[in-house]
Design a protein around this motif. Sequence first.
Motif, PDB file in Angstrom:
ATOM      1  N   GLN B  11      44.451  19.793 -13.758  1.00 26.36           N
ATOM      2  CA  GLN B  11      45.709  19.739 -13.018  1.00 26.36           C
ATOM      3  C   GLN B  11      46.766  20.611 -13.668  1.00 26.36           C
ATOM      4  O   GLN B  11      47.705  21.010 -13.030  1.00 26.36           O
ATOM      5  CB  GLN B  11      46.215  18.300 -12.965  1.00 26.36           C
ATOM      6  N   LEU B  12      46.615  20.900 -14.899  1.00 30.43           N
ATOM      7  CA  LEU B  12      47.710  21.524 -15.654  1.00 30.43           C
ATOM      8  C   LEU B  12      48.168  22.878 -15.107  1.00 30.43           C
ATOM      9  O   LEU B  12      49.370  23.069 -14.976  1.00 30.43           O
ATOM     10  CB  LEU B  12      47.280  21.671 -17.117  1.00 30.43           C
ATOM     11  N   PRO B  13      47.302  23.816 -14.780  1.00 33.58           N
ATOM     12  CA  PRO B  13      47.816  25.108 -14.313  1.00 33.58           C
ATOM     13  C   PRO B  13      48.640  24.965 -13.037  1.00 33.58           C
ATOM     14  O   PRO B  13      49.714  25.557 -12.907  1.00 33.58           O
ATOM     15  CB  PRO B  13      46.554  25.934 -14.064  1.00 33.58           C
ATOM     16  N   GLU B  14      48.147  24.156 -12.093  1.00 30.58           N
ATOM     17  CA  GLU B  14      48.911  23.988 -10.860  1.00 30.58           C
ATOM     18  C   GLU B  14      50.236  23.286 -11.128  1.00 30.58           C
ATOM     19  O   GLU B  14      51.261  23.633 -10.537  1.00 30.58           O
ATOM     20  CB  GLU B  14      48.106  23.170  -9.837  1.00 30.58           C
ATOM     21  N   GLN B  15      50.202  22.323 -12.056  1.00 26.96           N
ATOM     22  CA  GLN B  15      51.441  21.609 -12.399  1.00 26.96           C
ATOM     23  C   GLN B  15      52.448  22.554 -13.021  1.00 26.96           C
ATOM     24  O   GLN B  15      53.636  22.518 -12.695  1.00 26.96           O
ATOM     25  CB  GLN B  15      51.141  20.487 -13.389  1.00 26.96           C
TER      26      GLN B  15
END
Lengths: 328, 456
Positions: B11-15
């Motif tokens: 999830q981190l890159p999109e977040q």
Amino acid sequence: MEPESFQQTFNQLEREVRKVIVGHDDIIRRVLIAFFAGGHVLLEGVPGLGKTLLVKTLSHALGVSFKRIQFTPDLMPSDIVGTQVLAESSGHREFQFKKGPIFAHVVLADEINRATPKTQSAVLEAMEEKQVTVFGESHVLESPFMVLATQNPIELEGTYPLPEAQLDRFFFKLLVVPPNPVELREILKRTTGTESSTMNKVLPEDGGKLVNDMKDLLRHVLIAPPIEDYVVRLVHATQPHPQNGSGTGSSVKQYLRFGSSPRGAQSIILGAKGNALAEGRVHVSYEDVEKILYPALRHRIILNFQAEAENVTADQIMGEVIKQVPRD
Amino acid sequence: MRATAQNDAHQLPEQLVHQVWQSLRNHTLLDALLIVCPLLLTFVYILLSLYRTALLDALTLSLFSMAVLVAAISTIYLRFRPFIPSRPTAARLVDEKAQAQDRFMTLATLGPTPYSEIFVSRIRREAASLTGRIEVRRDFPYQFKRSFYRSVSISVLVLLLFQISLSRFYTSSALSPQKRLSHLAEQIAQTPHLSELARRLKDLTVKLDDPAVSREEKKTLIQETRQEVEEQQKREQQTESKDLLSDASSTLKSLEQESGASQQQDQKDSAGGEKAQQGQNETKQSSGSGKDSKGELSAQANKDLQGGKSAQGNPQGPGEEKNPGKQDQGKGNQPEASKSGQQNSQEASGQQQAQAKEKLGKSKSEEIPQDGPPADRFYKPGEEGKQSIKDGRYVTVQLPEELAAGGNGVASTSKDAQESRNRPRIPVSNVPLPAHVPDAPSEKQPMPLEYRDLIR
């Protein structure tokens, strides 16, 4: 196949070819990219730069069959594709098809601009269709199939420049430049001494499946829609006529007769994907596109008389196009 | 747990891209607000100033305020919406900062087209490993744009021009003290506990315009009102109200001065009329043969001489303190003598004027009135003052001893006065005078040598 395997094989091929060929690193990479993208390459350079040696070395490293065709003005199409000969077998005579040199995995069409247009067209059919037709009978060429054509830019007398339609069928047009002093010293050291370089085959003899897997993997590389749009805008910017294209640059309007065809956009995208895989990535970046732009489009944009009179080259116009088209 | 950690990492890159996009969107909103707010505040200040100075009523203020607010909101919306960056743009910026070679941009823009999941998850993993290079606040800080500085400059310029125009408007002659008082009354009326005072001020302005009210009454009313205002000003605690009351007090003072000046003008007019009448009567009665062609000048010079000089009647040595009583006596004797001399000179001047009229054949209406009221610098009959010239300062000249011994300080006969008239006129004094000190004794100076032979 995994992207890491592709990168590993690719780098190995480069290393093996570099054992024989000094310099021309970008030429080697792009020829390999074109090979795995299923395209053909036109090499242009003065004699003695190692174009033929490059092709031979490459085909040897790939472990595929290699044939060289020296184009001359008296070369006939049947000399390329083959012909039917009368042979006797089992007590009776019959015509048998004798395959021409085109029936190889890698074909070197040396000085293709010296042959007549009729002979050139025989090669073009094979390049496009991956088959030849002789006396109404079609013969499919084996995969992988790649034509590497060369032409000499300085000898213009007695030559037949390739028409634009035939030029458009080449995936890349690569300019082979003379070596720099360091490279020349290395060349002399290798070729005038007792040293001999040996290279190993990278792909096995039956490496056709491996090559096909690598080709298939290349097509799976991800490309973001904004980058696709960028490619479209670049190709569109080469159109000099306002109704067909954006006509953004003044140099495009001033020096071009015709812009790139859609094959140019295909070459850019496939070439960018190959470049990304060669660098170990599974996605295309803007830098990949900009690296591939020149070899993909320089032979597809047709210069007008004013450009030739003012010595304006296609590469200069491509440089203007890149500056004028924003990334987003 | 491992899957959760992996999911978190996935999830981190999109977040991160979402966070950056939100930050950029807030920056765009702040840009729009910083462009519009200085101008909005300027307009509000102008409207409130106009309202406070009673140039704008409450309804107009409300309408204008609504219009300005609506315009401001519309401008912010129109400025904000088109400039919101897209998510691919935010992703590209993240790629540039993290040197991610377009990984974030690829992840942010891949659509639902069936891509190789292996490739997508690989890109996501690679992008997640690069998120540590980005800190949203550090790498995407807010920067003030040129448009903000331009907006502030324009606002300050407009404010300055408005203030200059407003102050010029109030200092112009268009606003008389009465009108100013009326405006102040309206402003003071806005403060609830000062409404009664405001009503009195308004009543005062009405009475000032009323011709039926006498001048004395007006003056009394102004004085009373001013006292009330000053008392209220002392009790007042709010600075704004104090300023208004101070303005009102100074306006009432100027009104008081105006009324006093107009009263004096009336007195001058009446005294001048009386004198003209007196002069005319004297010319009819007298039969003097004044040969002095400069009748007015002689009268004036006599006045000056008699008012300024105490040489004839006050022989004192230099350095001695003047005896105020003697001085006063001397000076007191002089007016009596000067009065008779003045009458004679007026008779002579009247005769000369009559002769001049006959010679030139001019009508009475065309002549310069010789017998008109005296100039403002002279005291009128009934006005207080020791000397004849208002605020005149005089030097007491000390005569040489031989002359002082012969004179007793009194111009005795008309013959002496006649002789003094025949002598050439000289200035009373040509010495520089020090600053006027009301209660200081008169200054004594020795008479200049060149004048000693002239004064006998």
